[in-house]
Design a protein around this motif. Structure first.
Motif, PDB file in Angstrom:
ATOM      1  N   ARG A   1      10.792   0.133   0.331  1.00 47.72           N
ATOM      2  CA  ARG A   1      10.363   1.361  -0.354  1.00 47.72           C
ATOM      3  C   ARG A   1       8.896   1.644  -0.031  1.00 47.72           C
ATOM      4  NH1 ARG A   1      10.837   3.099  -6.712  1.00 47.72           N
ATOM      5  NH2 ARG A   1      12.495   4.423  -5.943  1.00 47.72           N
ATOM      6  N   HIS A   2       8.068   0.634  -0.002  1.00 52.08           N
ATOM      7  CA  HIS A   2       6.656   0.816   0.338  1.00 52.08           C
ATOM      8  C   HIS A   2       6.496   1.327   1.768  1.00 52.08           C
ATOM      9  CE1 HIS A   2       2.398  -0.024   0.975  1.00 52.08           C
ATOM     10  NE2 HIS A   2       2.732  -0.790   2.001  1.00 52.08           N
ATOM     11  N   LEU A   3       7.265   0.782   2.692  1.00 45.51           N
ATOM     12  CA  LEU A   3       7.101   1.149   4.100  1.00 45.51           C
ATOM     13  C   LEU A   3       7.498   2.593   4.392  1.00 45.51           C
ATOM     14  CD1 LEU A   3       8.360  -2.094   5.864  1.00 45.51           C
ATOM     15  CD2 LEU A   3       6.004  -1.280   5.689  1.00 45.51           C
ATOM     16  N   LYS A   4       8.382   3.154   3.590  1.00 49.39           N
ATOM     17  CA  LYS A   4       8.776   4.536   3.847  1.00 49.39           C
ATOM     18  C   LYS A   4       7.882   5.536   3.093  1.00 49.39           C
ATOM     19  CE  LYS A   4      12.157   5.683   0.300  1.00 49.39           C
ATOM     20  NZ  LYS A   4      13.494   6.258   0.065  1.00 49.39           N
ATOM     21  N   GLY A   5       6.928   5.007   2.324  1.00 44.01           N
ATOM     22  CA  GLY A   5       6.029   5.866   1.572  1.00 44.01           C
ATOM     23  C   GLY A   5       4.756   6.193   2.336  1.00 44.01           C
ATOM     24  N   PRO A   6       3.865   6.949   1.722  1.00 50.65           N
ATOM     25  CA  PRO A   6       2.641   7.393   2.403  1.00 50.65           C
ATOM     26  C   PRO A   6       1.588   6.302   2.549  1.00 50.65           C
ATOM     27  CG  PRO A   6       2.647   8.169   0.134  1.00 50.65           C
ATOM     28  CD  PRO A   6       3.963   7.497   0.354  1.00 50.65           C
ATOM     29  N   ASN A   7       1.760   5.169   1.879  1.00 51.11           N
ATOM     30  CA  ASN A   7       0.720   4.140   1.868  1.00 51.11           C
ATOM     31  C   ASN A   7       1.110   2.893   2.657  1.00 51.11           C
ATOM     32  OD1 ASN A   7      -0.898   5.714   0.077  1.00 51.11           O
ATOM     33  ND2 ASN A   7       0.380   5.023  -1.628  1.00 51.11           N
ATOM     34  N   LYS A   8       1.895   3.076   3.702  1.00 53.30           N
ATOM     35  CA  LYS A   8       2.350   1.900   4.437  1.00 53.30           C
ATOM     36  C   LYS A   8       1.214   1.194   5.174  1.00 53.30           C
ATOM     37  CE  LYS A   8       3.895   4.095   8.754  1.00 53.30           C
ATOM     38  NZ  LYS A   8       5.071   4.225   9.656  1.00 53.30           N
ATOM     39  N   PHE A   9       0.060   1.860   5.330  1.00 52.99           N
ATOM     40  CA  PHE A   9      -1.086   1.224   5.982  1.00 52.99           C
ATOM     41  C   PHE A   9      -2.067   0.634   4.967  1.00 52.99           C
ATOM     42  CE2 PHE A   9       0.300   4.343   9.210  1.00 52.99           C
ATOM     43  CZ  PHE A   9       0.509   3.475  10.268  1.00 52.99           C
TER      44      PHE A   9
END
Length: 454
Positions: free
Chosen positions: A278-286
């Motif tokens: 879920r985190h990786l597909k969001g805007p804050n994956k970096f």
């Protein structure tokens, strides 16, 4: 009937489409219960394949309570005509997966082969048994009438598909299994009324198996959000052995690894994988803080695996307990998660502002570790019963590791120590994928790409 003979009843595509009411399983209206029973091999061969399943594969996917199945099997042998079709489907799946454990044993000496079982084409036979299981479920009207055996058989169908063909081919069936498990109260927080301890535990094991299968799907399709399943307040199965479960009580958990320890770890991996994807597909994956937090959580999971199965990566697991190989099976998933969280930070040319050397190093280490795990499952004689799992999920992880390792080695800015050793590891993996491509859909697709990278 000889189990090595080709299937004479599998419907063609046109007939299957015409009988759409049986979706997603094949339809064979003229096949009777007696026809299905005739497909069960002679008792010595049947006993042997079932024992192979419980000896090798049940360690990795322990959704069954062995003593309960054995009791039911004895009743079946005494009166086959009285068997429930959903239980017969379960039996066929144990035969299918048990036969997979013999898939690469054709070089065994004759005195190590079962006396009354001749293996000619195990791949054809396993597919044939799975077809029989599907037909049993279809004829039992499993879409509207189901019981616990229905769910157990369906979960084993998905498990076999994931490891033999690829997780993408089990997605639809897994959704059906989810709904059936909810209808059977497998996800209940408290024990459903009218069920004894043993029946409750059997349901909880099925729910655990379902979540472990979803863990495969989530990391294969990071864009799929299954986080809602982590919010289900289901009670997990007890971390005990089969012998500790009784109708009126369950013994206290052992301090040593049990038959359910691997499944408990897989449930935790499902929960962690859900949050990571879920985190990786969001805007804050970096986000580096989140990357470090997930890295720490994966490392902690691996620490607990090492504590439960106290062996170093380079050591051979116990000669007395096959379940100790579960340590390596779990490592496939762990290193795959490392790659997912670190790959956004390991490309200096494509994304220089987000490049981090520690992530670059982590991708190299985890990529190489996945190739090493693949090598073990291919080469170690004791793991021959599990080699068939390289046709699907384990090779999927390996291909990801090979691509990650190759991309790091190809970076011009990269100055990697032992780069020749890594190249040798990569080339050896490509050679294994080449050998597997005629049996593995994943390897068949991946080999042309990997050979170009080579």
């Amino acid at each position: 009937m000889n189990p090595s003979e080709p299937s004479a009843f599998a419907p063609d595509d046109a007939a299957s489409q015409a009988a759409g009411i049986c979706f997603p399983f094949p339809s064979e209206p003229q096949l009777s219960r007696n026809d299905l029973l005739a497909m069960v091999p002679p008792a010595p061969s049947c006993d042997y394949l079932i024992s192979r399943f419980f000896m090798y594969m049940s360690q990795f996917f322990p959704i069954l309570h062995g003593p309960t199945f054995q009791k039911e099997y004895v009743a079946f042998v005494g009166n086959p005509s009285a068997v429930d079709l959903s239980w017969l489907a379960l039996l066929f799946m144990l035969l299918s997966i048990g036969l997979h454990t013999l898939d690469y044993d054709d070089a065994l000496p004759d005195d190590l082969r079962p006396d009354r079982y001749t293996l000619q084409d195990s791949r054809m036979s396993t597919r044939r048994y799975r077809e029989a299981a599907m037909i049993c479920l279809s004829k039992d009207q499993f879409l509207t009438s189901y019981r616990l055996n229905t769910l157990q058989a369906l979960l084993l169908v998905v498990y076999e598909i994931c490891h033999e063909e690829g997780v993408e081919r089990g997605w639809t069936l897994l959704g059906i299994a989810l709904n059936i498990s909810i209808a059977l109260h497998c996800n209940a927080e408290s024990a459903p009324p009218g069920l004894n301890c043993m029946e409750v535990e059997r349901r909880r094991r099925c729910w655990a198996g379902l979540l472990s299968l979803y863990a495969y799907q989530i990391v294969s399709y990071p864009g799929v959000d299954m986080l809602f399943l982590t919010n289900v307040t289901a009670t997990l199965p007890a971390d005990v052995n089969d012998a500790d479960i009784h109708q009126d009580s369950i013994s206290q958990p052992s301090s040593r690894p049990t038959q359910m320890s691997v499944m408990i770890f897989k449930i935790r991996l499902f929960q962690l994988s859900s949050r990571i994807c879920r985190h990786l597909k969001g805007p804050n994956k970096f986000d580096e803080k989140m990357r470090d937090q997930f890295d720490d959580e994966i490392t902690e999971e691996r620490r607990q695996w090492n504590a439960a199965f106290p062996i170093d990566d380079d050591e051979v697991p116990s000669l007395l307990d096959f379940s100790s190989f579960a340590h390596w099976s779990l490592q496939f998933h762990g290193h795959h998660l490392y790659l997912l969280i670190h790959q956004p930070f390991c490309r200096p040319r494509s994304n220089p502002t987000c490049f981090r050397q520690q992530s670059h190093a982590k991708c190299i280490n985890s990529g190489a570790a996945l190739l090493k795990l693949h090598q073990r499952f291919w080469e170690i004689p004791r793991l021959r019963p599990c080699r068939w799992t390289l046709h699907g999920l384990h090779s999927f992880y390996t291909v990801h590791g090979a691509v990650a390792l190759a991309s790091c080695l190809l970076e011009e800015e990269s100055h990697i120590s032992d780069s020749l050793q890594y190249r040798d590891t990569f080339i050896a993996a490509v050679n294994r994928v080449e050998k597997l491509q005629h049996r593995s859909p994943i390897c068949m697709k991946a080999y042309p790409m990997l050979s170009q990278l080579q």
